[in-house]
Design a protein around this motif. Sequence first.
Motif, PDB file in Angstrom:
ATOM      1  N   SER A 120      22.280  -4.626   8.248  1.00 53.17           N
ATOM      2  CA  SER A 120      22.098  -3.588   8.694  1.00 53.17           C
ATOM      3  C   SER A 120      20.422  -3.184   9.290  1.00 53.17           C
ATOM      4  CB  SER A 120      22.506  -2.256   7.873  1.00 53.17           C
ATOM      5  OG  SER A 120      21.837  -2.191   6.696  1.00 53.17           O
ATOM      6  N   VAL A 121      19.783  -4.122   8.603  1.00 46.69           N
ATOM      7  CA  VAL A 121      18.169  -3.896   8.941  1.00 46.69           C
ATOM      8  C   VAL A 121      17.494  -5.122   9.507  1.00 46.69           C
ATOM      9  CG1 VAL A 121      17.869  -2.367   7.176  1.00 46.69           C
ATOM     10  CG2 VAL A 121      17.608  -4.632   6.534  1.00 46.69           C
ATOM     11  N   ASP A 122      16.593  -5.303  10.072  1.00 46.05           N
ATOM     12  CA  ASP A 122      15.898  -6.418  10.641  1.00 46.05           C
ATOM     13  C   ASP A 122      14.644  -6.734   9.668  1.00 46.05           C
ATOM     14  OD1 ASP A 122      17.127  -6.354  13.304  1.00 46.05           O
ATOM     15  OD2 ASP A 122      16.155  -4.403  13.472  1.00 46.05           O
ATOM     16  N   THR A 123      13.833  -5.783   9.065  1.00 51.58           N
ATOM     17  CA  THR A 123      12.802  -6.022   8.256  1.00 51.58           C
ATOM     18  C   THR A 123      12.708  -5.289   6.930  1.00 51.58           C
ATOM     19  OG1 THR A 123      11.430  -6.293  10.246  1.00 51.58           O
ATOM     20  CG2 THR A 123      10.272  -6.150   8.357  1.00 51.58           C
ATOM     21  N   ILE A 124      12.419  -5.906   5.840  1.00 48.45           N
ATOM     22  CA  ILE A 124      11.976  -5.363   4.702  1.00 48.45           C
ATOM     23  C   ILE A 124      10.775  -5.552   4.197  1.00 48.45           C
ATOM     24  CG2 ILE A 124      12.643  -5.282   2.196  1.00 48.45           C
ATOM     25  CD1 ILE A 124      15.789  -6.097   2.838  1.00 48.45           C
ATOM     26  N   PHE A 125       9.815  -4.460   4.024  1.00 50.92           N
ATOM     27  CA  PHE A 125       8.606  -4.577   3.541  1.00 50.92           C
ATOM     28  C   PHE A 125       8.430  -3.879   2.189  1.00 50.92           C
ATOM     29  CE2 PHE A 125       4.372  -2.335   3.499  1.00 50.92           C
ATOM     30  CZ  PHE A 125       3.651  -3.240   3.976  1.00 50.92           C
ATOM     31  N   ALA A 126       7.828  -4.681   1.428  1.00 54.89           N
ATOM     32  CA  ALA A 126       7.762  -4.366  -0.016  1.00 54.89           C
ATOM     33  C   ALA A 126       6.272  -4.603  -0.550  1.00 54.89           C
ATOM     34  CB  ALA A 126       8.683  -5.112  -0.950  1.00 54.89           C
ATOM     35  N   ASN A 127       5.493  -3.797  -0.709  1.00 54.31           N
ATOM     36  CA  ASN A 127       4.271  -3.986  -1.045  1.00 54.31           C
ATOM     37  C   ASN A 127       3.835  -3.694  -2.324  1.00 54.31           C
ATOM     38  OD1 ASN A 127       1.115  -4.469  -0.617  1.00 54.31           O
ATOM     39  ND2 ASN A 127       0.804  -2.305  -0.827  1.00 54.31           N
ATOM     40  N   LEU A 128       3.716  -4.593  -3.355  1.00 58.87           N
ATOM     41  CA  LEU A 128       3.426  -4.360  -4.778  1.00 58.87           C
ATOM     42  C   LEU A 128       4.615  -3.684  -5.357  1.00 58.87           C
ATOM     43  CD1 LEU A 128      -0.558  -4.129  -5.234  1.00 58.87           C
ATOM     44  CD2 LEU A 128       0.882  -5.921  -5.457  1.00 58.87           C
ATOM     45  N   SER A 129       5.747  -3.875  -5.166  1.00 54.00           N
ATOM     46  CA  SER A 129       7.003  -3.035  -5.674  1.00 54.00           C
ATOM     47  C   SER A 129       7.855  -3.850  -6.360  1.00 54.00           C
ATOM     48  CB  SER A 129       7.582  -2.394  -4.577  1.00 54.00           C
ATOM     49  OG  SER A 129       8.128  -2.943  -3.486  1.00 54.00           O
ATOM     50  N   LEU A 130       8.108  -5.290  -5.925  1.00 61.48           N
ATOM     51  CA  LEU A 130       8.973  -6.108  -6.480  1.00 61.48           C
ATOM     52  C   LEU A 130       8.713  -6.649  -7.901  1.00 61.48           C
ATOM     53  CD1 LEU A 130      10.283  -8.288  -3.697  1.00 61.48           C
ATOM     54  CD2 LEU A 130      11.036  -6.221  -4.477  1.00 61.48           C
ATOM     55  N   GLN A 131       7.399  -6.409  -8.267  1.00 66.10           N
ATOM     56  CA  GLN A 131       7.227  -6.826  -9.773  1.00 66.10           C
ATOM     57  C   GLN A 131       7.814  -6.094 -10.629  1.00 66.10           C
ATOM     58  OE1 GLN A 131       4.567  -6.171  -7.781  1.00 66.10           O
ATOM     59  NE2 GLN A 131       3.203  -4.924  -8.496  1.00 66.10           N
ATOM     60  N   TRP A 132       8.654  -4.933 -10.283  1.00 66.36           N
ATOM     61  CA  TRP A 132       9.278  -4.142 -11.076  1.00 66.36           C
ATOM     62  C   TRP A 132      10.571  -4.222 -11.278  1.00 66.36           C
ATOM     63  CZ3 TRP A 132       6.083  -1.108 -14.268  1.00 66.36           C
ATOM     64  CH2 TRP A 132       4.890  -0.980 -13.738  1.00 66.36           C
ATOM     65  N   VAL A 133      11.197  -5.245 -10.341  1.00 64.92           N
ATOM     66  CA  VAL A 133      12.629  -5.433 -10.495  1.00 64.92           C
ATOM     67  C   VAL A 133      12.727  -6.320 -11.714  1.00 64.92           C
ATOM     68  CG1 VAL A 133      12.690  -5.271  -8.018  1.00 64.92           C
ATOM     69  CG2 VAL A 133      12.488  -7.521  -9.307  1.00 64.92           C
ATOM     70  N   GLY A 134      14.045  -6.125 -12.415  1.00 67.73           N
ATOM     71  CA  GLY A 134      14.504  -6.981 -13.509  1.00 67.73           C
ATOM     72  C   GLY A 134      14.768  -8.426 -13.286  1.00 67.73           C
ATOM     73  N   ASP A 135      15.583  -8.644 -12.012  1.00 68.81           N
ATOM     74  CA  ASP A 135      16.149 -10.019 -11.733  1.00 68.81           C
ATOM     75  C   ASP A 135      15.418 -10.294 -10.209  1.00 68.81           C
ATOM     76  OD1 ASP A 135      17.421 -12.020 -10.847  1.00 68.81           O
ATOM     77  OD2 ASP A 135      19.158 -11.649 -12.193  1.00 68.81           O
ATOM     78  N   LEU A 136      14.478 -11.074  -9.913  1.00 68.13           N
ATOM     79  CA  LEU A 136      13.972 -11.032  -8.572  1.00 68.13           C
ATOM     80  C   LEU A 136      15.012 -11.920  -7.619  1.00 68.13           C
ATOM     81  CD1 LEU A 136      11.290 -10.854  -6.512  1.00 68.13           C
ATOM     82  CD2 LEU A 136      10.436 -13.079  -7.794  1.00 68.13           C
ATOM     83  N   VAL A 137      15.386 -12.970  -8.361  1.00 69.60           N
ATOM     84  CA  VAL A 137      16.372 -13.825  -7.560  1.00 69.60           C
ATOM     85  C   VAL A 137      17.516 -12.936  -7.151  1.00 69.60           C
ATOM     86  CG1 VAL A 137      18.083 -15.711  -7.810  1.00 69.60           C
ATOM     87  CG2 VAL A 137      15.595 -15.917  -8.870  1.00 69.60           C
ATOM     88  N   ALA A 138      18.213 -12.159  -7.786  1.00 75.95           N
ATOM     89  CA  ALA A 138      19.253 -11.353  -7.412  1.00 75.95           C
ATOM     90  C   ALA A 138      18.936 -10.583  -6.504  1.00 75.95           C
ATOM     91  CB  ALA A 138      19.925 -10.835  -8.673  1.00 75.95           C
ATOM     92  N   THR A 139      17.913  -9.800  -6.822  1.00 77.49           N
ATOM     93  CA  THR A 139      17.377  -8.941  -5.691  1.00 77.49           C
ATOM     94  C   THR A 139      17.120  -9.395  -4.400  1.00 77.49           C
ATOM     95  OG1 THR A 139      16.147  -7.801  -7.602  1.00 77.49           O
ATOM     96  CG2 THR A 139      15.394  -7.103  -5.297  1.00 77.49           C
ATOM     97  N   ILE A 140      16.375 -10.498  -4.358  1.00 79.49           N
ATOM     98  CA  ILE A 140      16.176 -11.055  -2.945  1.00 79.49           C
ATOM     99  C   ILE A 140      17.386 -11.693  -2.319  1.00 79.49           C
ATOM    100  CG2 ILE A 140      14.981 -13.147  -1.733  1.00 79.49           C
ATOM    101  CD1 ILE A 140      12.681 -12.683  -3.579  1.00 79.49           C
ATOM    102  N   ASN A 141      18.314 -12.057  -3.273  1.00 78.63           N
ATOM    103  CA  ASN A 141      19.698 -12.510  -2.653  1.00 78.63           C
ATOM    104  C   ASN A 141      20.425 -11.236  -1.990  1.00 78.63           C
ATOM    105  OD1 ASN A 141      19.550 -15.301  -3.305  1.00 78.63           O
ATOM    106  ND2 ASN A 141      20.500 -14.651  -5.235  1.00 78.63           N
ATOM    107  N   GLN A 142      20.163 -10.105  -2.579  1.00 75.40           N
ATOM    108  CA  GLN A 142      20.556  -8.846  -1.882  1.00 75.40           C
ATOM    109  C   GLN A 142      20.263  -8.418  -0.740  1.00 75.40           C
ATOM    110  OE1 GLN A 142      20.490  -4.024  -3.174  1.00 75.40           O
ATOM    111  NE2 GLN A 142      19.012  -5.437  -3.925  1.00 75.40           N
ATOM    112  N   PHE A 143      18.973  -8.823  -0.435  1.00 80.53           N
ATOM    113  CA  PHE A 143      18.194  -8.633   0.652  1.00 80.53           C
ATOM    114  C   PHE A 143      18.739  -9.406   1.754  1.00 80.53           C
ATOM    115  CE2 PHE A 143      13.852  -7.426  -1.695  1.00 80.53           C
ATOM    116  CZ  PHE A 143      14.422  -6.034  -2.348  1.00 80.53           C
ATOM    117  N   HIS A 144      18.979 -10.737   1.210  1.00 78.05           N
ATOM    118  CA  HIS A 144      19.431 -11.469   2.542  1.00 78.05           C
ATOM    119  C   HIS A 144      20.667 -10.899   3.033  1.00 78.05           C
ATOM    120  CE1 HIS A 144      21.577 -15.373   4.044  1.00 78.05           C
ATOM    121  NE2 HIS A 144      20.006 -15.577   3.810  1.00 78.05           N
TER     122      HIS A 144
END
Length: 284
Positions: A120-144
């Motif tokens: 549903s989106v073309d671009t995800i912009f995350a400035n100094l926010s992803l260090q707060w996620v618990g599971d980076l790999v799962a979060t980026i897979n979600q973004f995919h």
Amino acid sequence: MSAALTPLPSLALTAGKQQVAQRFGRAAKSYQQHNELQQRCAQELLQLLPAKVGQVIDLGCGPAVNTMALVARSTGYLGVDIAPEMIAEAQRQVRSVEHQHTAVSWLIADAESLPLPAASVDTIFANLSLQWVGDLVATINQFHGLLRAQGCLFFSTLLEGSMLPLGAELQALQGGQWSHRQFYSETELQQLLAALPGWQLEFKRLPVTIMNDSVLAMLKDLQGIGATYRGDVNRWQHQAQLPSVLSKSKLQALQVNMAKYRNEQGRLPLHWQVALVKMTKQTD
């Protein structure tokens, strides 16, 4: 078009995430007075974006710090933050700004479970926010899954060697040794991201030094952006944030210990190592 808040009945957050949201919520009104690091990283990250970004998510949008820069490039903007107070402040900041050609909306949500349709989106912009996620790999897979074909994720995050020398001196006062393992090293993060399927990776390290007149000013800046939470959110943040309260004796000791880092102008450095990342969704 007018900005509209997308309501949610409630967020199902862990205790640690609730504390993160509360910390950032309390910092909503002071954030832009103390966010030099965020501003400098955002400037670098925005330079990586193309002139047109289509439908964009601003993840961890805060009080609309980068909203208008993204709106100017997009056909639709969604500002997302875990703290309701940040979203409220963002709405106040952009209420009177003209953005007639771009739909602007807001969402209170956790980055790890975004309630959005696939592709549903073309671009995800995350400035100094992803260090707060618990599971980076799962979060980026979600973004995919959320991105359309050839969509892009642009993010900045902290690396090993950040928050020095303050972090090391604080840890010493607490009777422990400062460990660079609080954050991924450049090599570790690159390898982790390169191993994720379905992405083309571009990676750059950005060293940033913020100069301060005093230890108190340094601490106030960090408190002003909500960076005082010490809970075990994940390995990136565990023990890497400031204690919420320092005793008077420890503050005095910290000031003495930090004096040796002053430069010729009498100013104190706070060093950060930042990763700037572009990940482009690849399709078969």
